[in-house]
Scaffold this motif. Sequence first.
Motif, PDB file in Angstrom:
ATOM      1  N   LYS A 274       0.787  -1.238   0.000  1.00  0.00           N
ATOM      2  CA  LYS A 274       0.000   0.000   0.000  1.00  0.00           C
ATOM      3  C   LYS A 274       0.820   1.288   0.000  1.00  0.00           C
ATOM      4  CE  LYS A 274      -4.198  -2.056   1.716  1.00  0.00           C
ATOM      5  NZ  LYS A 274      -5.284  -2.038   2.681  1.00  0.00           N
ATOM      6  N   LEU A 275       1.850   1.264  -0.808  1.00  0.00           N
ATOM      7  CA  LEU A 275       2.565   2.488  -1.071  1.00  0.00           C
ATOM      8  C   LEU A 275       1.861   3.178  -2.236  1.00  0.00           C
ATOM      9  CD1 LEU A 275       6.280   2.397  -0.688  1.00  0.00           C
ATOM     10  CD2 LEU A 275       5.302   3.812  -2.465  1.00  0.00           C
ATOM     11  N   ALA A 276       1.961   4.476  -2.341  1.00  0.00           N
ATOM     12  CA  ALA A 276       1.247   5.162  -3.427  1.00  0.00           C
ATOM     13  C   ALA A 276       2.097   6.261  -4.041  1.00  0.00           C
ATOM     14  CB  ALA A 276      -0.055   5.766  -2.900  1.00  0.00           C
ATOM     15  N   ILE A 277       2.004   6.392  -5.351  1.00  0.00           N
ATOM     16  CA  ILE A 277       2.575   7.541  -6.052  1.00  0.00           C
ATOM     17  C   ILE A 277       1.405   8.409  -6.504  1.00  0.00           C
ATOM     18  CG2 ILE A 277       3.963   8.321  -8.025  1.00  0.00           C
ATOM     19  CD1 ILE A 277       5.612   6.591  -6.078  1.00  0.00           C
ATOM     20  N   TRP A 278       1.487   9.678  -6.208  1.00  0.00           N
ATOM     21  CA  TRP A 278       0.455  10.637  -6.631  1.00  0.00           C
ATOM     22  C   TRP A 278       1.056  11.634  -7.618  1.00  0.00           C
ATOM     23  CZ3 TRP A 278      -4.439  10.318  -4.237  1.00  0.00           C
ATOM     24  CH2 TRP A 278      -4.519   9.572  -3.053  1.00  0.00           C
TER      25      TRP A 278
ATOM     26  N   ASP B  40       4.133   8.352  -1.435  1.00  0.00           N
ATOM     27  CA  ASP B  40       3.404   8.501  -0.168  1.00  0.00           C
ATOM     28  C   ASP B  40       3.421   7.186   0.617  1.00  0.00           C
ATOM     29  OD1 ASP B  40       1.532   9.081   1.802  1.00  0.00           O
ATOM     30  OD2 ASP B  40      -0.184   9.040   0.422  1.00  0.00           O
ATOM     31  N   ILE B  41       3.994   7.241   1.815  1.00  0.00           N
ATOM     32  CA  ILE B  41       3.987   6.010   2.628  1.00  0.00           C
ATOM     33  C   ILE B  41       2.981   6.104   3.775  1.00  0.00           C
ATOM     34  CG2 ILE B  41       6.412   5.547   2.068  1.00  0.00           C
ATOM     35  CD1 ILE B  41       6.958   6.114   5.086  1.00  0.00           C
ATOM     36  N   SER B  42       2.119   7.134   3.764  1.00  0.00           N
ATOM     37  CA  SER B  42       1.220   7.294   4.930  1.00  0.00           C
ATOM     38  C   SER B  42       0.293   6.119   5.150  1.00  0.00           C
ATOM     39  CB  SER B  42       0.394   8.575   4.892  1.00  0.00           C
ATOM     40  OG  SER B  42       0.432   9.258   3.721  1.00  0.00           O
ATOM     41  N   HIS B  43      -0.040   5.369   4.090  1.00  0.00           N
ATOM     42  CA  HIS B  43      -0.950   4.229   4.263  1.00  0.00           C
ATOM     43  C   HIS B  43      -0.209   2.901   4.130  1.00  0.00           C
ATOM     44  CE1 HIS B  43      -3.978   7.310   3.911  1.00  0.00           C
ATOM     45  NE2 HIS B  43      -3.322   7.724   2.861  1.00  0.00           N
ATOM     46  N   ALA B  44       1.123   3.000   3.935  1.00  0.00           N
ATOM     47  CA  ALA B  44       1.908   1.790   3.671  1.00  0.00           C
ATOM     48  C   ALA B  44       2.136   0.995   4.946  1.00  0.00           C
ATOM     49  CB  ALA B  44       3.248   2.169   3.047  1.00  0.00           C
ATOM     50  N   THR B  45       2.247  -0.302   4.764  1.00  0.00           N
ATOM     51  CA  THR B  45       2.631  -1.171   5.876  1.00  0.00           C
ATOM     52  C   THR B  45       3.877  -1.964   5.488  1.00  0.00           C
ATOM     53  OG1 THR B  45       1.188  -2.958   5.085  1.00  0.00           O
ATOM     54  CG2 THR B  45       0.256  -1.454   6.733  1.00  0.00           C
ATOM     55  N   VAL B  46       4.657  -2.300   6.514  1.00  0.00           N
ATOM     56  CA  VAL B  46       5.835  -3.141   6.335  1.00  0.00           C
ATOM     57  C   VAL B  46       5.660  -4.308   7.299  1.00  0.00           C
ATOM     58  CG1 VAL B  46       8.349  -3.267   6.475  1.00  0.00           C
ATOM     59  CG2 VAL B  46       7.252  -1.121   5.776  1.00  0.00           C
ATOM     60  N   ASP B  47       5.542  -5.487   6.752  1.00  0.00           N
ATOM     61  CA  ASP B  47       5.224  -6.664   7.588  1.00  0.00           C
ATOM     62  C   ASP B  47       4.003  -6.413   8.459  1.00  0.00           C
ATOM     63  OD1 ASP B  47       6.880  -8.796   6.916  1.00  0.00           O
ATOM     64  OD2 ASP B  47       8.575  -7.931   8.022  1.00  0.00           O
ATOM     65  N   GLY B  48       3.028  -5.699   7.900  1.00  0.00           N
ATOM     66  CA  GLY B  48       1.782  -5.453   8.614  1.00  0.00           C
ATOM     67  C   GLY B  48       1.808  -4.264   9.565  1.00  0.00           C
ATOM     68  N   ARG B  49       2.972  -3.673   9.782  1.00  0.00           N
ATOM     69  CA  ARG B  49       3.051  -2.511  10.679  1.00  0.00           C
ATOM     70  C   ARG B  49       3.050  -1.213   9.872  1.00  0.00           C
ATOM     71  NH1 ARG B  49       8.111  -2.933  14.375  1.00  0.00           N
ATOM     72  NH2 ARG B  49       7.183  -1.054  15.234  1.00  0.00           N
ATOM     73  N   PRO B  50       2.425  -0.154  10.411  1.00  0.00           N
ATOM     74  CA  PRO B  50       2.425   1.112   9.678  1.00  0.00           C
ATOM     75  C   PRO B  50       3.855   1.599   9.413  1.00  0.00           C
ATOM     76  CG  PRO B  50       0.907   1.211  11.539  1.00  0.00           C
ATOM     77  CD  PRO B  50       1.684  -0.074  11.671  1.00  0.00           C
ATOM     78  N   ALA B  51       4.140   1.907   8.148  1.00  0.00           N
ATOM     79  CA  ALA B  51       5.496   2.343   7.779  1.00  0.00           C
ATOM     80  C   ALA B  51       5.889   3.607   8.534  1.00  0.00           C
ATOM     81  CB  ALA B  51       5.564   2.578   6.269  1.00  0.00           C
ATOM     82  N   THR B  52       4.910   4.472   8.801  1.00  0.00           N
ATOM     83  CA  THR B  52       5.225   5.748   9.459  1.00  0.00           C
ATOM     84  C   THR B  52       5.740   5.549  10.897  1.00  0.00           C
ATOM     85  OG1 THR B  52       2.863   5.882   9.965  1.00  0.00           O
ATOM     86  CG2 THR B  52       3.661   7.223   8.129  1.00  0.00           C
ATOM     87  N   GLU B  53       5.506   4.363  11.464  1.00  0.00           N
ATOM     88  CA  GLU B  53       6.046   4.083  12.806  1.00  0.00           C
ATOM     89  C   GLU B  53       7.475   3.567  12.731  1.00  0.00           C
ATOM     90  OE1 GLU B  53       3.459   1.318  14.777  1.00  0.00           O
ATOM     91  OE2 GLU B  53       1.756   2.714  14.722  1.00  0.00           O
ATOM     92  N   LEU B  54       7.918   3.243  11.532  1.00  0.00           N
ATOM     93  CA  LEU B  54       9.224   2.594  11.389  1.00  0.00           C
ATOM     94  C   LEU B  54      10.309   3.524  10.846  1.00  0.00           C
ATOM     95  CD1 LEU B  54       7.883  -0.720   9.791  1.00  0.00           C
ATOM     96  CD2 LEU B  54       8.517  -0.346  12.181  1.00  0.00           C
ATOM     97  N   VAL B  55       9.892   4.631  10.251  1.00  0.00           N
ATOM     98  CA  VAL B  55      10.875   5.576   9.701  1.00  0.00           C
ATOM     99  C   VAL B  55      10.536   6.987  10.195  1.00  0.00           C
ATOM    100  CG1 VAL B  55      11.366   4.211   7.630  1.00  0.00           C
ATOM    101  CG2 VAL B  55       9.513   5.875   7.567  1.00  0.00           C
ATOM    102  N   GLU B  56      11.544   7.846  10.202  1.00  0.00           N
ATOM    103  CA  GLU B  56      11.380   9.224  10.683  1.00  0.00           C
ATOM    104  C   GLU B  56      10.758  10.111   9.609  1.00  0.00           C
ATOM    105  OE1 GLU B  56      12.417  10.155  13.767  1.00  0.00           O
ATOM    106  OE2 GLU B  56      12.930   8.046  14.105  1.00  0.00           O
ATOM    107  N   GLN B  57       9.996  11.099  10.061  1.00  0.00           N
ATOM    108  CA  GLN B  57       9.420  12.072   9.133  1.00  0.00           C
ATOM    109  C   GLN B  57      10.529  12.816   8.359  1.00  0.00           C
ATOM    110  OE1 GLN B  57       6.242  12.345   8.224  1.00  0.00           O
ATOM    111  NE2 GLN B  57       6.694  14.046   6.829  1.00  0.00           N
TER     112      GLN B  57
END
Length: 327
Positions: free
Chosen positions: A180-184, A194-211
């Motif tokens: 669920k990564l997206a290019i706009w 856009d990684i706001s809706h992406a998951t990595v191994d089921g976890r929200p990507a935004t919790e795994l990388v810094e803004q």
Amino acid sequence: AAAPVTVTVTGAAGQIGYALLFRIASGAMLGPEVPVKLNLLEVPQAVHAAEGTVLELLDCAFELVAGIDVYDNPAHAFDGASLALLVGAKPRGPGMERADLLAANGGIFSVQGRAINDGAADDIKVVVVGNPANTNALITAAHAPDIPASRFTALTRLDHDRAVAQLAARTGTGVSAVRKLAIWGNHSATQYPDISHATVDGRPATELVEQDWIRDEFIPRVAKRGAEVIAVRGGSSAASAANAALEHMRLWVQGTPEGDWTSMAVPSDGSYGVPEGVVSSFPVTTSGGSYKIVPGLEISDFSRSRIDASVTELQEERDGVRALGLI
Ligand code: NAX
């Protein structure tokens, strides 16, 4: 056996064409059961080189190839086509202004749009790879009034794949863990990965990388990856672009996997505030040969400003081709 599907590839003698045709012929796009008839379109001065590629295609003895023809006439090349990959375009030459580039490509894509309108199969699916891809798709659709505009799309799957690879590397996972990564927006430096809706191994990507990493490294690296490849390889992306174009078509025909989506530049239906008709990249799901823009995603202020900036550029391109009388 299934009837052969006619696939038209333009720019067949170019470097993307060379990376693309063998994989289509091998069944990587439509699967191991579907024979393909390849129609290659080139400019007259490159027909000879395209015929050289045909010699090699024949030498592969691909069992799925039901025939290969080379044309310099778009009307012949698109006759009966069910899938069209429009790779050939006019590159920006030295000292060429943006308007010159749009005009040169307008000449190419208006003619091809008319040929598709007049001769292609009713279920034609078109992906434009040649730049400026989004606007070239807009021009092509405008010259094919009998075919729904939704059939004319442009390639942003390469940007999508580049973004998936960067996020996987950053999080120390494999690419298959990323969803669920997206290019706009536009296939240009203004695009918004856009990684706001992406998951990595089921976890929200935004919790795994810094803004900060997203803003200062990830987005610019993906958006300028084409230039990075040129600087390092000494030539523009070819095999990766071919792979992405093939994936774009494969997913459109065969469907996106459950729980994931892809990115495609498609004529906007007004979703997410993108003006109707503008060919912009969105997250889409595909099934049964059609695509649907993913509805109802929450858009943050940051995302909003990035999407708007890229869509503004697309509107300027549209105004530019309109002023030139190309649409
Ligand atoms: P090449 O210059 O190697 O090949 C282009 C081929 O198109 C040439 O053989 C040329 O004779 C042919 N051509 C030109 N006008 C034509 C026409 N009217 N009908 C049929 N064929 C025609 O370029 P290549 O590296 O293959 O790139 C092709 C296009 O893809 C370029 O416009 C490039 O900018 C674009 N790209 C788009 C990408 C995307 O993600 N959307 C990424 C890769 C690539 O940069």
